[in-house]
Design a protein around this motif. Structure first.
Motif, PDB file in Angstrom:
ATOM      1  N   ARG A  19      36.758  60.282 -25.189  1.00  0.00           N
ATOM      2  CA  ARG A  19      37.558  59.721 -24.121  1.00  0.00           C
ATOM      3  C   ARG A  19      36.691  59.543 -22.890  1.00  0.00           C
ATOM      4  O   ARG A  19      36.101  60.505 -22.395  1.00  0.00           O
ATOM      5  CB  ARG A  19      38.758  60.596 -23.779  1.00  0.00           C
ATOM      6  N   LEU A  20      36.644  58.318 -22.413  1.00  0.00           N
ATOM      7  CA  LEU A  20      35.921  58.008 -21.183  1.00  0.00           C
ATOM      8  C   LEU A  20      36.894  58.000 -20.017  1.00  0.00           C
ATOM      9  O   LEU A  20      38.061  57.645 -20.181  1.00  0.00           O
ATOM     10  CB  LEU A  20      35.241  56.646 -21.278  1.00  0.00           C
ATOM     11  N   SER A  21      36.381  58.373 -18.860  1.00  0.00           N
ATOM     12  CA  SER A  21      37.169  58.328 -17.630  1.00  0.00           C
ATOM     13  C   SER A  21      36.438  57.495 -16.591  1.00  0.00           C
ATOM     14  O   SER A  21      35.212  57.474 -16.562  1.00  0.00           O
ATOM     15  CB  SER A  21      37.385  59.742 -17.072  1.00  0.00           C
ATOM     16  N   CYS A  22      37.215  56.857 -15.726  1.00  0.00           N
ATOM     17  CA  CYS A  22      36.646  56.112 -14.605  1.00  0.00           C
ATOM     18  C   CYS A  22      37.499  56.399 -13.379  1.00  0.00           C
ATOM     19  O   CYS A  22      38.666  56.012 -13.331  1.00  0.00           O
ATOM     20  CB  CYS A  22      36.618  54.623 -14.889  1.00  0.00           C
ATOM     21  N   ALA A  23      36.897  57.089 -12.430  1.00  0.00           N
ATOM     22  CA  ALA A  23      37.592  57.410 -11.188  1.00  0.00           C
ATOM     23  C   ALA A  23      37.223  56.364 -10.140  1.00  0.00           C
ATOM     24  O   ALA A  23      36.038  56.122  -9.884  1.00  0.00           O
ATOM     25  CB  ALA A  23      37.198  58.806 -10.719  1.00  0.00           C
ATOM     26  N   ALA A  24      38.249  55.781  -9.535  1.00  0.00           N
ATOM     27  CA  ALA A  24      38.041  54.743  -8.533  1.00  0.00           C
ATOM     28  C   ALA A  24      38.361  55.278  -7.146  1.00  0.00           C
ATOM     29  O   ALA A  24      39.289  56.069  -6.974  1.00  0.00           O
ATOM     30  CB  ALA A  24      38.919  53.534  -8.835  1.00  0.00           C
ATOM     31  N   SER A  25      37.599  54.844  -6.179  1.00  0.00           N
ATOM     32  CA  SER A  25      37.867  55.208  -4.792  1.00  0.00           C
ATOM     33  C   SER A  25      37.477  54.030  -3.902  1.00  0.00           C
ATOM     34  O   SER A  25      36.719  53.153  -4.309  1.00  0.00           O
ATOM     35  CB  SER A  25      37.097  56.461  -4.394  1.00  0.00           C
ATOM     36  N   GLY A  26      38.004  54.059  -2.686  1.00  0.00           N
ATOM     37  CA  GLY A  26      37.712  52.982  -1.758  1.00  0.00           C
ATOM     38  C   GLY A  26      38.972  52.313  -1.270  1.00  0.00           C
ATOM     39  O   GLY A  26      40.080  52.808  -1.492  1.00  0.00           O
ATOM     40  N   ARG A  27      38.807  51.196  -0.641  1.00  0.00           N
ATOM     41  CA  ARG A  27      39.930  50.500  -0.045  1.00  0.00           C
ATOM     42  C   ARG A  27      40.171  49.167  -0.724  1.00  0.00           C
ATOM     43  O   ARG A  27      39.246  48.510  -1.162  1.00  0.00           O
ATOM     44  CB  ARG A  27      39.665  50.269   1.441  1.00  0.00           C
ATOM     45  N   GLY A  28      41.430  48.810  -0.762  1.00  0.00           N
ATOM     46  CA  GLY A  28      41.778  47.443  -1.150  1.00  0.00           C
ATOM     47  C   GLY A  28      41.712  47.142  -2.621  1.00  0.00           C
ATOM     48  O   GLY A  28      41.482  45.991  -2.994  1.00  0.00           O
ATOM     49  N   PHE A  29      41.868  48.160  -3.467  1.00  0.00           N
ATOM     50  CA  PHE A  29      41.860  47.839  -4.886  1.00  0.00           C
ATOM     51  C   PHE A  29      43.202  48.184  -5.503  1.00  0.00           C
ATOM     52  O   PHE A  29      43.990  48.934  -4.955  1.00  0.00           O
ATOM     53  CB  PHE A  29      40.733  48.584  -5.607  1.00  0.00           C
ATOM     54  N   SER A  30      43.424  47.651  -6.681  1.00  0.00           N
ATOM     55  CA  SER A  30      44.641  47.901  -7.433  1.00  0.00           C
ATOM     56  C   SER A  30      44.257  48.345  -8.830  1.00  0.00           C
ATOM     57  O   SER A  30      43.225  47.948  -9.362  1.00  0.00           O
ATOM     58  CB  SER A  30      45.482  46.622  -7.504  1.00  0.00           C
ATOM     59  N   MET A  31      45.085  49.159  -9.410  1.00  0.00           N
ATOM     60  CA  MET A  31      44.823  49.578 -10.792  1.00  0.00           C
ATOM     61  C   MET A  31      44.946  48.391 -11.737  1.00  0.00           C
ATOM     62  O   MET A  31      44.353  48.406 -12.823  1.00  0.00           O
ATOM     63  CB  MET A  31      45.774  50.702 -11.194  1.00  0.00           C
ATOM     64  N   ASN A  32      45.716  47.370 -11.324  1.00  0.00           N
ATOM     65  CA  ASN A  32      45.688  46.122 -12.084  1.00  0.00           C
ATOM     66  C   ASN A  32      44.381  45.415 -11.754  1.00  0.00           C
ATOM     67  O   ASN A  32      44.079  45.141 -10.605  1.00  0.00           O
ATOM     68  CB  ASN A  32      46.868  45.236 -11.706  1.00  0.00           C
ATOM     69  N   GLY A  33      43.625  45.139 -12.756  1.00  0.00           N
ATOM     70  CA  GLY A  33      42.307  44.564 -12.521  1.00  0.00           C
ATOM     71  C   GLY A  33      41.193  45.487 -12.960  1.00  0.00           C
ATOM     72  O   GLY A  33      40.019  45.135 -12.902  1.00  0.00           O
ATOM     73  N   MET A  34      41.564  46.694 -13.424  1.00  0.00           N
ATOM     74  CA  MET A  34      40.566  47.627 -13.933  1.00  0.00           C
ATOM     75  C   MET A  34      40.291  47.327 -15.403  1.00  0.00           C
ATOM     76  O   MET A  34      41.196  46.920 -16.142  1.00  0.00           O
ATOM     77  CB  MET A  34      41.056  49.064 -13.801  1.00  0.00           C
ATOM     78  N   GLY A  35      39.070  47.550 -15.818  1.00  0.00           N
ATOM     79  CA  GLY A  35      38.722  47.266 -17.193  1.00  0.00           C
ATOM     80  C   GLY A  35      37.494  48.034 -17.652  1.00  0.00           C
ATOM     81  O   GLY A  35      36.806  48.671 -16.847  1.00  0.00           O
ATOM     82  N   TRP A  36      37.278  47.979 -18.944  1.00  0.00           N
ATOM     83  CA  TRP A  36      36.085  48.581 -19.564  1.00  0.00           C
ATOM     84  C   TRP A  36      35.301  47.491 -20.293  1.00  0.00           C
ATOM     85  O   TRP A  36      35.894  46.662 -20.999  1.00  0.00           O
ATOM     86  CB  TRP A  36      36.481  49.655 -20.577  1.00  0.00           C
ATOM     87  N   TYR A  37      33.999  47.528 -20.124  1.00  0.00           N
ATOM     88  CA  TYR A  37      33.095  46.644 -20.831  1.00  0.00           C
ATOM     89  C   TYR A  37      32.003  47.497 -21.463  1.00  0.00           C
ATOM     90  O   TYR A  37      31.818  48.655 -21.083  1.00  0.00           O
ATOM     91  CB  TYR A  37      32.455  45.629 -19.870  1.00  0.00           C
ATOM     92  N   ARG A  38      31.281  46.924 -22.402  1.00  0.00           N
ATOM     93  CA  ARG A  38      30.169  47.648 -22.987  1.00  0.00           C
ATOM     94  C   ARG A  38      29.022  46.690 -23.258  1.00  0.00           C
ATOM     95  O   ARG A  38      29.210  45.483 -23.413  1.00  0.00           O
ATOM     96  CB  ARG A  38      30.584  48.354 -24.284  1.00  0.00           C
ATOM     97  N   GLN A  39      27.833  47.291 -23.320  1.00  0.00           N
ATOM     98  CA  GLN A  39      26.649  46.502 -23.611  1.00  0.00           C
ATOM     99  C   GLN A  39      25.759  47.275 -24.570  1.00  0.00           C
ATOM    100  O   GLN A  39      25.311  48.388 -24.252  1.00  0.00           O
ATOM    101  CB  GLN A  39      25.892  46.169 -22.326  1.00  0.00           C
ATOM    102  N   ALA A  40      25.541  46.674 -25.731  1.00  0.00           N
ATOM    103  CA  ALA A  40      24.641  47.255 -26.717  1.00  0.00           C
ATOM    104  C   ALA A  40      23.228  46.724 -26.477  1.00  0.00           C
ATOM    105  O   ALA A  40      23.054  45.653 -25.883  1.00  0.00           O
ATOM    106  CB  ALA A  40      25.110  46.895 -28.121  1.00  0.00           C
ATOM    107  N   PRO A  41      22.216  47.444 -26.926  1.00  0.00           N
ATOM    108  CA  PRO A  41      20.833  46.979 -26.734  1.00  0.00           C
ATOM    109  C   PRO A  41      20.633  45.580 -27.300  1.00  0.00           C
ATOM    110  O   PRO A  41      21.001  45.301 -28.447  1.00  0.00           O
ATOM    111  CB  PRO A  41      20.013  48.014 -27.507  1.00  0.00           C
ATOM    112  N   GLY A  42      20.071  44.703 -26.494  1.00  0.00           N
ATOM    113  CA  GLY A  42      19.778  43.357 -26.938  1.00  0.00           C
ATOM    114  C   GLY A  42      20.969  42.421 -27.002  1.00  0.00           C
ATOM    115  O   GLY A  42      20.841  41.286 -27.458  1.00  0.00           O
TER     116      GLY A  42
END
Length: 115
Positions: A19-42
C-alpha cells in the motif's frame, strides 16, 4: 504551492501486496485531481489511477481489478492498494496533483516486484 510526499514502496514477491500513501499539503488543491503514475526503466510514465473531478476513479488497463485507489479527506492523503503484484509492476510510483491551473509531482517511491 502543493507538496506531495509518497511512502510505502519496497521489495515484494510476485503475488504480494503493498500500500502506497501520498500526503498532500499546501494551498489551493482538491482531492479531486489526485492520481498515481508509474515509470518503469526505459519506459514512459503511465497512468495507474486517478480521481477525476466528476465520476469514478480511472485505472490503467494493466492494473484494473488488482489496484485500488482511495482517499482520506481529513488527512489530505490518497492511497494505492496494490494486490496480486507482478514483476511488470516494478517501477517508480509517483503521486500527482493536476488541475486546470497546476500540475505537481511527488518525488516518487520505488516498487520492486521480484522473487
Amino acid at each position: 504551492q502543493v507538496q506531495l510526499v509518497e511512502s510505502g514502496g519496497g521489495l515484494v514477491q510476485p503475488g504480494g501486496s503493498l500500500r502506497l500513501s501520498c500526503a498532500a499539503s499546501g494551498r489551493g488543491f482538491s482531492m479531486n485531481g489526485m492520481g498515481w503514475y508509474r515509470q518503469a526503466p526505459g519506459k514512459e510514465r503511465e497512468l495507474v489511477a486517478r480521481i477525476p473531478t466528476f465520476g469514478n476513479t480511472n485505472y490503467g488497463d494493466s492494473v484494473k481489478g488488482r489496484f485500488t485507489m482511495s482517499r482520506d479527506n481529513a488527512k489530505n492523503t490518497v492511497y494505492l492498494r496494490m494486490n496480486s503484484l507482478k514483476p511488470e509492476d516494478t517501477g517508480v510510483y509517483y503521486c500527482n496533483y493536476n488541475s486546470p491551473t497546476a500540475n505537481y509531482w511527488g518525488q516518487g517511491t520505488q516498487v520492486t516486484v521480484s522473487s
